[in-house]
Design an enzyme around this catalytic site. Structure first.
Site, PDB file in Angstrom:
ATOM      1  N   LYS A 151      26.281  68.010  12.999  1.00  0.00           N
ATOM      2  CA  LYS A 151      25.263  67.254  13.715  1.00  0.00           C
ATOM      3  C   LYS A 151      25.224  67.668  15.190  1.00  0.00           C
ATOM      4  O   LYS A 151      26.224  68.183  15.668  1.00  0.00           O
ATOM      5  CB  LYS A 151      25.532  65.762  13.556  1.00  0.00           C
ATOM      6  CG  LYS A 151      26.605  65.176  14.491  1.00  0.00           C
ATOM      7  CD  LYS A 151      26.545  63.681  14.431  1.00  0.00           C
ATOM      8  CE  LYS A 151      27.040  62.947  15.584  1.00  0.00           C
ATOM      9  NZ  LYS A 151      28.211  63.084  16.273  1.00  0.00           N
ATOM     10  N   GLU A 219      35.528  52.342  20.329  1.00  0.00           N
ATOM     11  CA  GLU A 219      36.322  53.357  21.041  1.00  0.00           C
ATOM     12  C   GLU A 219      36.704  52.799  22.396  1.00  0.00           C
ATOM     13  O   GLU A 219      35.867  52.187  23.061  1.00  0.00           O
ATOM     14  CB  GLU A 219      35.483  54.634  21.247  1.00  0.00           C
ATOM     15  CG  GLU A 219      35.891  55.775  20.358  1.00  0.00           C
ATOM     16  CD  GLU A 219      35.047  57.036  20.545  1.00  0.00           C
ATOM     17  OE1 GLU A 219      35.245  57.961  19.773  1.00  0.00           O
ATOM     18  OE2 GLU A 219      34.191  57.086  21.446  1.00  0.00           O
ATOM     19  N   HIS A 243      27.478  58.502  10.949  1.00  0.00           N
ATOM     20  CA  HIS A 243      28.779  58.074  10.429  1.00  0.00           C
ATOM     21  C   HIS A 243      28.711  56.705   9.730  1.00  0.00           C
ATOM     22  O   HIS A 243      29.165  56.553   8.605  1.00  0.00           O
ATOM     23  CB  HIS A 243      29.817  58.001  11.557  1.00  0.00           C
ATOM     24  CG  HIS A 243      29.990  59.296  12.311  1.00  0.00           C
ATOM     25  ND1 HIS A 243      29.848  60.522  11.715  1.00  0.00           N
ATOM     26  CD2 HIS A 243      30.301  59.551  13.606  1.00  0.00           C
ATOM     27  CE1 HIS A 243      30.070  61.473  12.620  1.00  0.00           C
ATOM     28  NE2 HIS A 243      30.333  60.911  13.776  1.00  0.00           N
ATOM     29  N   LYS A 332      27.704  48.309  13.843  1.00  0.00           N
ATOM     30  CA  LYS A 332      27.861  48.200  15.295  1.00  0.00           C
ATOM     31  C   LYS A 332      28.851  49.231  15.816  1.00  0.00           C
ATOM     32  O   LYS A 332      29.847  49.541  15.157  1.00  0.00           O
ATOM     33  CB  LYS A 332      28.223  46.777  15.722  1.00  0.00           C
ATOM     34  CG  LYS A 332      29.435  46.154  15.086  1.00  0.00           C
ATOM     35  CD  LYS A 332      29.453  44.695  15.539  1.00  0.00           C
ATOM     36  CE  LYS A 332      30.523  43.763  15.094  1.00  0.00           C
ATOM     37  NZ  LYS A 332      31.757  44.044  14.538  1.00  0.00           N
ATOM     38  N   LYS A 335      31.138  52.448  22.914  1.00  0.00           N
ATOM     39  CA  LYS A 335      32.096  53.200  23.723  1.00  0.00           C
ATOM     40  C   LYS A 335      32.679  52.241  24.755  1.00  0.00           C
ATOM     41  O   LYS A 335      32.054  51.226  25.090  1.00  0.00           O
ATOM     42  CB  LYS A 335      31.362  54.327  24.464  1.00  0.00           C
ATOM     43  CG  LYS A 335      30.690  55.333  23.540  1.00  0.00           C
ATOM     44  CD  LYS A 335      31.484  56.607  23.475  1.00  0.00           C
ATOM     45  CE  LYS A 335      30.993  57.529  22.392  1.00  0.00           C
ATOM     46  NZ  LYS A 335      31.958  58.546  22.021  1.00  0.00           N
ATOM     47  N   GLN A 369      40.411  53.407  10.517  1.00  0.00           N
ATOM     48  CA  GLN A 369      41.352  53.922  11.504  1.00  0.00           C
ATOM     49  C   GLN A 369      41.524  52.930  12.640  1.00  0.00           C
ATOM     50  O   GLN A 369      40.620  52.132  12.858  1.00  0.00           O
ATOM     51  CB  GLN A 369      40.895  55.280  12.045  1.00  0.00           C
ATOM     52  CG  GLN A 369      39.593  55.205  12.818  1.00  0.00           C
ATOM     53  CD  GLN A 369      38.968  56.555  13.098  1.00  0.00           C
ATOM     54  OE1 GLN A 369      38.975  57.440  12.273  1.00  0.00           O
ATOM     55  NE2 GLN A 369      38.424  56.708  14.278  1.00  0.00           N
TER      56      GLN A 369
HETATM   57  C1  BG6 Z   1      31.629  62.107  16.993  1.00  0.00           C
HETATM   58  C2  BG6 Z   1      30.908  61.540  18.175  1.00  0.00           C
HETATM   59  O1  BG6 Z   1      30.724  62.444  15.981  1.00  0.00           O
HETATM   60  O2  BG6 Z   1      32.544  61.166  16.512  1.00  0.00           O
HETATM   61  C3  BG6 Z   1      31.887  61.117  19.255  1.00  0.00           C
HETATM   62  O3  BG6 Z   1      29.991  62.509  18.692  1.00  0.00           O
HETATM   63  C4  BG6 Z   1      32.941  60.204  18.689  1.00  0.00           C
HETATM   64  O4  BG6 Z   1      31.207  60.465  20.313  1.00  0.00           O
HETATM   65  C5  BG6 Z   1      33.555  60.801  17.432  1.00  0.00           C
HETATM   66  O5  BG6 Z   1      33.930  60.016  19.684  1.00  0.00           O
HETATM   67  C6  BG6 Z   1      34.480  59.812  16.754  1.00  0.00           C
HETATM   68  O6  BG6 Z   1      35.186  60.445  15.729  1.00  0.00           O
HETATM   69  P1  BG6 Z   1      36.599  59.874  15.264  1.00  0.00           P
HETATM   70  O7  BG6 Z   1      36.959  60.732  14.116  1.00  0.00           O
HETATM   71  O8  BG6 Z   1      37.511  60.026  16.439  1.00  0.00           O
HETATM   72  O9  BG6 Z   1      36.382  58.448  14.899  1.00  0.00           O
END
Ligand code: BG6
Length: 484
Positions: A151, A219, A243, A332, A335, A369
């Protein structure tokens, strides 16, 4: 399956994705003996550098925290499998040079036939020219070719269709592996087993038992220098449309005819087609502001001044089919929140009226996770003389239950699937189409294509999100128990 005679070309070898994900994943597979024998990895990028510099860069992200000599030795072996070619992304001469490099490696093969896997860890602006040049100059006529792309697949329905049709001029659907790395995560793969290998789960998996579902991504850090990319896309395109929607489709699809990739993907597309485009009233947007010594989104130098790009979004989706009608699915993501956590939370309905007062609802939580887990909140009689119900948990925490098991990184699992030729955990073209249909109207509204851009609600860096979040969820019937 590619068992031998394999070359993996990593385009964008000096870029962020290659360093952080692709090379560590390739190393992980090599170390555990999963790469084809005699595999060769060719890094390709514009940067001019010698092999020493290339190896330094590509191995700098491979973790060996305790300086384990066995790992160190494997890293040295891994380097020997790998070479580097520098070139442009838009001229034939560079790709012909790459082709000659591959042919020289292939001269050493003892058997006929070659396997070439092209991994495009590249910015979207060069996807199409690279895919086309590879087809023209580097496509093996005496073997199998596969291409992995990442992507963003466009910015809305139309741009996605344009991108896909450009790529299709050179690559067939069965040669194409579109990564959504959430599909490589252990707990996302586990959904198929949890749902379809357990009668107890299957029986409760519908509108009669379930009151609401939340799929949440949190995050604890902001854009941190990645603001240029982020501001153009926003949190919905970064996380929700791909995702979280992928997770939703596996969580809600009907049982596939088999676990063959097309059977699974047919069911995913079918359920996604039952979801109408999201309405504005079902959207809550947020943007983080500086707090506790941490900078706000607008303090990031790579973010345009005064941007109203959302860094948090909650959206409610409805599935108009017999199984799910009336159940809100809240996706939802944000960041710069208070913690790192991705989970699915299914809240069950109230026990039918009367017999118990004030007891919590059951909840099934699948934590993707960190620390993979599945737990079910269950009411239990308080042990002792009294007859009272208290909320408890049946807890399957992987770290405790599977003490010696190494859970592969998502990228390891996906690269291995591509080597095997298994498409199940990659996104099919028609899946992308329906995914964009669901999100495009609100994205156009947020982009300001239909009038003034909506202003996101501010939330402090390190908080749970905008203050309106609780009421947004509660108005959909979610009852806060002992949960979040
Ligand atoms: C990516 C996003 O696709 O996924 C990022 O562009 C994000 O912004 C990341 O931090 C999160 O991936 P994971 O595997 O750390 O949950």
């Amino acid at each position: 399956e590619f068992k031998d005679n394999t070359i993996i070309v990593v385009f964008g070898a000096s870029g962020d994705l290659a360093k952080k994900k692709t090379y560590p994943a390739l190393f992980g597979l090599y170390r555990n003996g999963y790469l084809p024998k005699d595999v060769h990895i060719v890094g390709y990028a514009r940067t001019k550098m010698d092999e020493e510099e290339y190896h330094k860069r590509t191995t700098s992200y491979i973790k060996n925290p305790n300086n384990d000599p066995e790992v160190a030795a494997k890293i040295e072996e891994f380097k020997k499998l790998s070479s580097y070619v520098s070139g442009n992304y838009d001229d034939n001469a560079s790709f012909q040079n790459l082709a000659r490099h591959m042919e020289a490696i292939e001269k050493g093969y003892k058997t006929r036939g070659v396997n070439r896997l092209f991994y495009l860890a590249l910015p979207p602006s060069v996807f199409v020219p690279v895919a086309q040049h590879v087809k023209v100059c580097c496509y093996a006529t005496n073997g199998t070719n596969r291409i992995i792309v990442e992507k963003p697949f466009g910015k809305d329905l139309q741009s996605c269709r344009d991108l896909l049709s450009s790529l299709k001029q050179s690559w067939q659907e069965e040669e194409t592996y579109r990564i959504d790395h959430y599909l490589g995560k252990e707990m996302v793969k586990n959904l198929l087993v949890l749902r379809f290998a357990n009668v107890a789960m299957g029986a409760a998996w519908d509108k009669h038992s379930i009151s609401s579902v939340q799929i949440s991504f949190k995050e604890p850090f902001g854009t941190e220098g990645r603001g240029g990319y982020f501001d153009e896309f926003g949190i919905i395109r970064d996380i929700l449309q791909n995702h979280l929607l992928q997770v939703l489709s596996i969580l809600t699809m009907e049982r596939p005819v088999s676990f063959a990739s097309e059977d699974i993907r047919d069911e995913k597309v079918k359920v996604l087609r039952s979801i109408p485009p999201i309405e504005r009233k079902d959207v809550l947007l947020g943007q983080y502001v500086g707090a506790n010594g941490k900078p706000g989104y607008l303090d990031d130098d790579t973010v345009p001044k005064g941007s109203v790009c959302p860094t948090f979004a909650a959206t409610t989706l409805w599935i108009n089919n017999e199984r799910w009608e009336g159940v809100p699915f809240i996706l939802k993501a944000g960041k710069a929140l208070n913690e790192a956590k991705v989970e699915i939370r299914l809240q069950f309905k109230d026990v039918t009226s009367g017999i118990f007062k004030d007891i919590s609802r059951n909840e099934l939580v699948i934590r993707i996770q960190p620390s993979e887990a599945v737990y079910l909140k269950l009411n239990t009689k308080t042990p002792g003389y009294a007859f009272r119900a208290i909320p408890t948990e049946m807890d399957l925490t992987y770290k405790r239950r599977f003490t010696d098991t190494n859970i592969p990184e998502a990228y390891e699992a996906l690269i291995l699937d591509a080597i095997k030729g298994d498409h199940s955990n990659f996104v099919r073209d028609d899946e992308l189409d329906v995914a964009w249909k669901i999100f495009t109207p609100i994205l156009h509204w947020i982009d300001g294509r239909e009038g003034p851009r909506p202003k996101p609600s501010p939330y402090p860096y390190g908080s749970r999100g905008p203050k309106e979040l609780d009421s947004f969820i509660e108005k959909l019937g979610y009852k806060r128990g002992t949960g979040e």
